[in-house]
Write a protein that holds these residues in place. Structure first.
Motif, PDB file in Angstrom:
ATOM      1  N   THR A  15       4.869  -0.003   2.994  1.00 22.24           N
ATOM      2  CA  THR A  15       4.787  -0.989   4.161  1.00 22.24           C
ATOM      3  C   THR A  15       4.810  -2.421   4.011  1.00 22.24           C
ATOM      4  OG1 THR A  15       2.337  -0.941   4.078  1.00 22.24           O
ATOM      5  CG2 THR A  15       3.481   0.936   5.065  1.00 22.24           C
ATOM      6  N   LEU A  16       4.346  -2.881   2.902  1.00 28.22           N
ATOM      7  CA  LEU A  16       4.033  -4.290   2.669  1.00 28.22           C
ATOM      8  C   LEU A  16       3.311  -4.909   3.400  1.00 28.22           C
ATOM      9  CD1 LEU A  16       7.623  -5.355   1.250  1.00 28.22           C
ATOM     10  CD2 LEU A  16       5.695  -4.848  -0.207  1.00 28.22           C
ATOM     11  N   LYS A  17       2.135  -4.147   4.022  1.00 27.61           N
ATOM     12  CA  LYS A  17       1.137  -4.318   4.932  1.00 27.61           C
ATOM     13  C   LYS A  17       1.757  -4.794   6.302  1.00 27.61           C
ATOM     14  CE  LYS A  17      -2.044  -5.596   1.558  1.00 27.61           C
ATOM     15  NZ  LYS A  17      -3.235  -6.525   0.706  1.00 27.61           N
ATOM     16  N   ASN A  18       3.040  -4.289   6.375  1.00 27.13           N
ATOM     17  CA  ASN A  18       3.333  -4.377   7.990  1.00 27.13           C
ATOM     18  C   ASN A  18       2.662  -3.598   8.984  1.00 27.13           C
ATOM     19  OD1 ASN A  18       5.009  -4.403  10.306  1.00 27.13           O
ATOM     20  ND2 ASN A  18       6.985  -4.250   9.275  1.00 27.13           N
ATOM     21  N   PRO A  19       2.115  -4.362  10.000  1.00 29.28           N
ATOM     22  CA  PRO A  19       1.030  -3.367  10.838  1.00 29.28           C
ATOM     23  C   PRO A  19       1.802  -2.364  11.775  1.00 29.28           C
ATOM     24  CG  PRO A  19       1.322  -5.679  11.572  1.00 29.28           C
ATOM     25  CD  PRO A  19       2.149  -5.736  10.251  1.00 29.28           C
ATOM     26  N   ASP A  20       3.198  -2.504  11.741  1.00 33.49           N
ATOM     27  CA  ASP A  20       4.081  -2.002  12.595  1.00 33.49           C
ATOM     28  C   ASP A  20       4.426  -0.680  12.067  1.00 33.49           C
ATOM     29  OD1 ASP A  20       4.055  -3.877  14.626  1.00 33.49           O
ATOM     30  OD2 ASP A  20       5.766  -4.815  13.934  1.00 33.49           O
ATOM     31  N   ILE A  21       3.907  -0.356  10.617  1.00 31.08           N
ATOM     32  CA  ILE A  21       4.395   0.887  10.076  1.00 31.08           C
ATOM     33  C   ILE A  21       2.973   1.418   9.869  1.00 31.08           C
ATOM     34  CG2 ILE A  21       5.493   1.850   8.149  1.00 31.08           C
ATOM     35  CD1 ILE A  21       7.323  -0.541   7.951  1.00 31.08           C
ATOM     36  N   THR A  22       2.899   2.598  10.194  1.00 31.41           N
ATOM     37  CA  THR A  22       1.729   3.423  10.071  1.00 31.41           C
ATOM     38  C   THR A  22       1.558   4.250   8.678  1.00 31.41           C
ATOM     39  OG1 THR A  22       2.198   5.177  11.411  1.00 31.41           O
ATOM     40  CG2 THR A  22       1.065   3.261  12.364  1.00 31.41           C
ATOM     41  N   GLU A  23       0.400   4.841   8.174  1.00 32.72           N
ATOM     42  CA  GLU A  23       0.527   5.714   7.115  1.00 32.72           C
ATOM     43  C   GLU A  23       1.293   6.930   7.354  1.00 32.72           C
ATOM     44  OE1 GLU A  23      -2.294   7.676   3.626  1.00 32.72           O
ATOM     45  OE2 GLU A  23      -3.046   5.986   4.954  1.00 32.72           O
ATOM     46  N   ALA A  24       1.146   7.284   8.770  1.00 31.92           N
ATOM     47  CA  ALA A  24       1.636   8.704   9.183  1.00 31.92           C
ATOM     48  C   ALA A  24       3.200   8.541   9.136  1.00 31.92           C
ATOM     49  CB  ALA A  24       1.098   8.980  10.617  1.00 31.92           C
ATOM     50  N   GLN A  25       3.656   7.333   9.560  1.00 31.62           N
ATOM     51  CA  GLN A  25       5.248   7.232   9.366  1.00 31.62           C
ATOM     52  C   GLN A  25       5.543   7.203   8.017  1.00 31.62           C
ATOM     53  OE1 GLN A  25       5.102   3.657  11.812  1.00 31.62           O
ATOM     54  NE2 GLN A  25       6.355   4.514  13.256  1.00 31.62           N
ATOM     55  N   VAL A  26       4.823   6.641   7.133  1.00 31.80           N
ATOM     56  CA  VAL A  26       5.080   6.500   5.794  1.00 31.80           C
ATOM     57  C   VAL A  26       5.265   8.143   5.212  1.00 31.80           C
ATOM     58  CG1 VAL A  26       4.421   5.891   3.299  1.00 31.80           C
ATOM     59  CG2 VAL A  26       4.295   4.449   5.311  1.00 31.80           C
ATOM     60  N   GLY A  38      -3.509   9.932  -3.802  1.00 32.84           N
ATOM     61  CA  GLY A  38      -2.096  10.164  -3.010  1.00 32.84           C
ATOM     62  C   GLY A  38      -1.737   8.835  -2.666  1.00 32.84           C
ATOM     63  N   TYR A  39      -1.534   8.565  -1.491  1.00 30.99           N
ATOM     64  CA  TYR A  39      -0.987   7.303  -0.866  1.00 30.99           C
ATOM     65  C   TYR A  39      -1.709   6.131  -1.180  1.00 30.99           C
ATOM     66  CZ  TYR A  39       2.672  10.250   1.387  1.00 30.99           C
ATOM     67  OH  TYR A  39       3.875  10.977   1.703  1.00 30.99           O
ATOM     68  N   GLN A  40      -3.045   6.410  -1.547  1.00 28.98           N
ATOM     69  CA  GLN A  40      -3.877   5.120  -1.788  1.00 28.98           C
ATOM     70  C   GLN A  40      -3.819   5.063  -3.340  1.00 28.98           C
ATOM     71  OE1 GLN A  40      -5.030   3.411   0.839  1.00 28.98           O
ATOM     72  NE2 GLN A  40      -3.898   4.859   1.949  1.00 28.98           N
ATOM     73  N   TYR A  41      -3.083   5.657  -4.080  1.00 29.54           N
ATOM     74  CA  TYR A  41      -3.180   5.398  -5.491  1.00 29.54           C
ATOM     75  C   TYR A  41      -2.850   4.067  -6.026  1.00 29.54           C
ATOM     76  CZ  TYR A  41      -1.705   6.258 -10.507  1.00 29.54           C
ATOM     77  OH  TYR A  41      -1.500   6.444 -11.709  1.00 29.54           O
TER      78      TYR A  41
END
Length: 588
Positions: free
Chosen positions: A440-451, A470-473
């Motif tokens: 996401t490059l810390k884009n607030p418009d993109i949520t982890e659910a979308q990822v 997982g995604y927090q690796y």
């Protein structure tokens, strides 16, 4: 030498630096008040002591003596308080100014065109942003204010001495020119020594940075012993440079202390004689002068070092302002905000060169219809990746036009242009952060659910979930915890989640295994549907399904057509490339 001296006393540079103090005028004023307080309160203590001794101690008069004791205590508290406030606020001011300059510098550097980075050293920019900034902070914390404080204290002390007893003052004033001369000589040699130290520090940093970055190559070719010897040589030069500064300090300060002690001894001898025989000096005068002499000579001894601090800070400021004055920004004067592209691309007679008189693109023209997948192929150096750089306006063309939906990209704002174009590069760069943040490059418009949903669409969700957390690796610096194929998949997902109008794959499958390549191919088929896509590849097997294939050679477009159309051309460039690649594959 002359150039550096000019920089030290560059009034225009100093005025420019003072512009950053404007938001902190109150703190600047408090610092100046504290400087004055240090000088005044310090000088008043010996004068009060002189009155206490002459009017009370000598006469054995107790009445009123307590007043002088309290006055001494109050002056001491005020002097200590002034010093505490001065050190804190001067340092606070320096760090605040540096914070503002660093932010401005970083913002400025973020806008540089790629051509600037092609010619500039990353190490130099890091030095300007970090090390040089600290030297600028020292101007306020240890340089400018300290020099002003010392000069003011010396002036006030000299005035106090002259007021108290001008005859004894002359003894101190006679030795001062000697100390000043010694200070000037010391400053000259220390300046040379500091220049040598700075050069060797730069050499040492550059050497270590480059070797650590290329450690794998050193170990692969067993160059450890050779590089170790080089490091010892550089480190030895660095040590010798610092030892010169130590030597000059070890010579100057004992001489200065010796002169101060001789002066003090002469004052005690002459003052004692005057107090005993002709009463032109009192015991109180003598006691006050014993306090005054160190207060006069100590700042003089230290001023050379503080002047060097000021000098290094001014040189650092000059370097930083040179970067700030560099005009290397892409012209972002476009006013049109592109909300969403249909995806029609047009290149009209585009000429471009990275270096003057060495054209990379030599008048290419092409059209890509909205929703098409276009492949660009050709030998290394043909100009394929350059097209992508120009489409994103990392560089500006010298001649011709590039349009999206019949709108010149120069008329679009850079942000809206680049937001609508997603690029997957061959050399994937990952930050030392989590997989999710790298996508996401810390884009607030993109949520982890979308990822996660996007990862499932592509088919790499299971691979990410197999990693710890997982995604927090955390992939560590440059993504070293992942294989090249895994990094490429993350990069592909990074582009996919932005839902771009135009997708660019620049050698996106060149460094992945067959399994990862298949994953990307499957995802490519899905996300390129109805979306303009440009695929740059060496491996022709990855571009066979493209609606149009553009073949480039030496900055020219030599062929266009579909895979089947180009294969039908006898002695065609694409056909020759295709046959060579598949003959090699069959041989393997």
């Amino acid at each position: 030498m002359a150039d550096d001296n000019k920089k030290v006393f560059d009034v225009s540079l100093f005025k420019r630096l003072l512009q950053y103090i404007k938001p902190y005028k109150l703190v600047f004023f408090i610092s100046l008040v504290c400087v004055v307080g240090l000088a005044v309160f310090g000088v008043l203590r010996p004068l009060v002591l002189q009155k206490a001794i002459d009017d009370h101690v000598i006469l054995k008069e107790y009445e009123g003596f307590l007043f002088y004791i309290i006055a001494m205590l109050v002056l001491l508290v005020l002097e200590v308080t002034s010093q505490l406030l001065f050190i804190y606020y001067a340092s606070w001011l320096g760090q605040s100014v540096v914070k503002d300059i660093r932010i401005k510098l970083y913002e400025h550097v973020l806008g540089f065109r790629m051509k600037y980075y092609d010619k500039s050293s990353v190490g130099v920019l890091i030095t300007r942003t970090v090390t040089d900034m600290e030297r600028i902070a020292d101007i306020f914390g240890q340089g400018l204010f300290m020099i002003f404080s010392d000069l003011l204290k010396m002036l006030v002390v000299a005035g106090g001495m002259f007021y108290l007893n001008w005859k004894l003052s002359l003894i101190a004033f006679v030795t001062m020119p000697i100390v000043l001369f010694a200070t000037k000589i010391f400053q000259r040699y220390m300046k040379r020594a500091f220049e040598e130290v700075r050069t060797e520090v730069s050499n040492l940093n550059s050497f270590v940075q480059e070797r650590v970055t290329g450690m794998k190559i050193l170990q692969l070719f067993t160059r450890e012993e050779t590089e170790y010897k080089k490091f010892k040589e550089i480190n030895e030069r660095h040590k010798k440079g610092w030892l010169k500064t130590v030597w000059y300090n070890s010579v100057f300060f004992p001489i200065a202390d010796l002169l101060s002690s001789i002066t003090l001894g002469a004052i005690i001898w002459v003052g004692g004689y005057m107090a005993v025989f002709n009463t032109t000096a009192s015991i109180g005068d003598l006691t006050a002068f014993i306090m005054f002499v160190p207060m006069l000579f100590r700042p003089l001894n230290q001023i050379a070092n503080k002047f060097n601090t000021l000098q290094m800070g001014m040189v650092a400021a000059d370097r930083v302002f040179k970067v700030l004055d560099t005009k290397s920004q892409i012209d972002d004067s476009g006013s049109t905000i592109a909300s969403e592209f249909k995806g029609n691309l047009t290149f009209k007679d585009v000429h471009f060169s990275y270096v003057d008189d060495e054209e990379v693109l030599k008048g290419i023209s092409l059209e890509v219809n909205a929703g098409e997948t276009v492949a660009i192929v050709g030998a290394t150096g043909a100009g394929k990746s350059t097209i992508i750089n120009l489409l994103n306006r990392f560089y500006d063309i010298q001649k011709g036009t590039i349009c999206i939906d019949n709108v010149d990209i120069k008329s679009l704002t850079l942000k809206s242009l680049r937001t609508q174009i997603a690029v997957v590069l061959q050399d994937v760069f990952l930050f030392a952060d989590t997989i999710c943040n790298n996508i996401t490059l810390k884009n607030p418009d993109i949520t982890e659910a979308q990822v996660q949903q996007a990862a499932k669409d592509i088919g790499i969700h299971d691979f990410i979930m197999s990693l710890p957390n997982g995604y927090q690796y955390n992939v560590k610096e440059r993504g070293v915890m992942l294989s090249s194929g895994q990094r490429q998949l993350i990069s592909f997902l990074r582009a996919y989640v932005t839902n771009p109008s135009i997708l660019v794959l620049d050698e996106a499958t060149s460094s992945v295994d067959s399994y990862s390549e298949q994953l990307i191919q499957d995802a490519t088929d899905k996300i390129t549907k109805g979306r303009t896509s440009i695929v740059i590849a060496h491996r022709l097997a990855t571009v066979q399904k493209a609606d149009q294939i553009i073949v480039m050679d030496d900055g020219h477009i030599v062929e266009k057509g579909t895979h089947n159309e180009l294969l039908k051309k006898e002695d065609g460039y694409y056909r020759n490339l295709y046959e060579v690649q598949f003959l090699k594959a069959e041989a393997v």
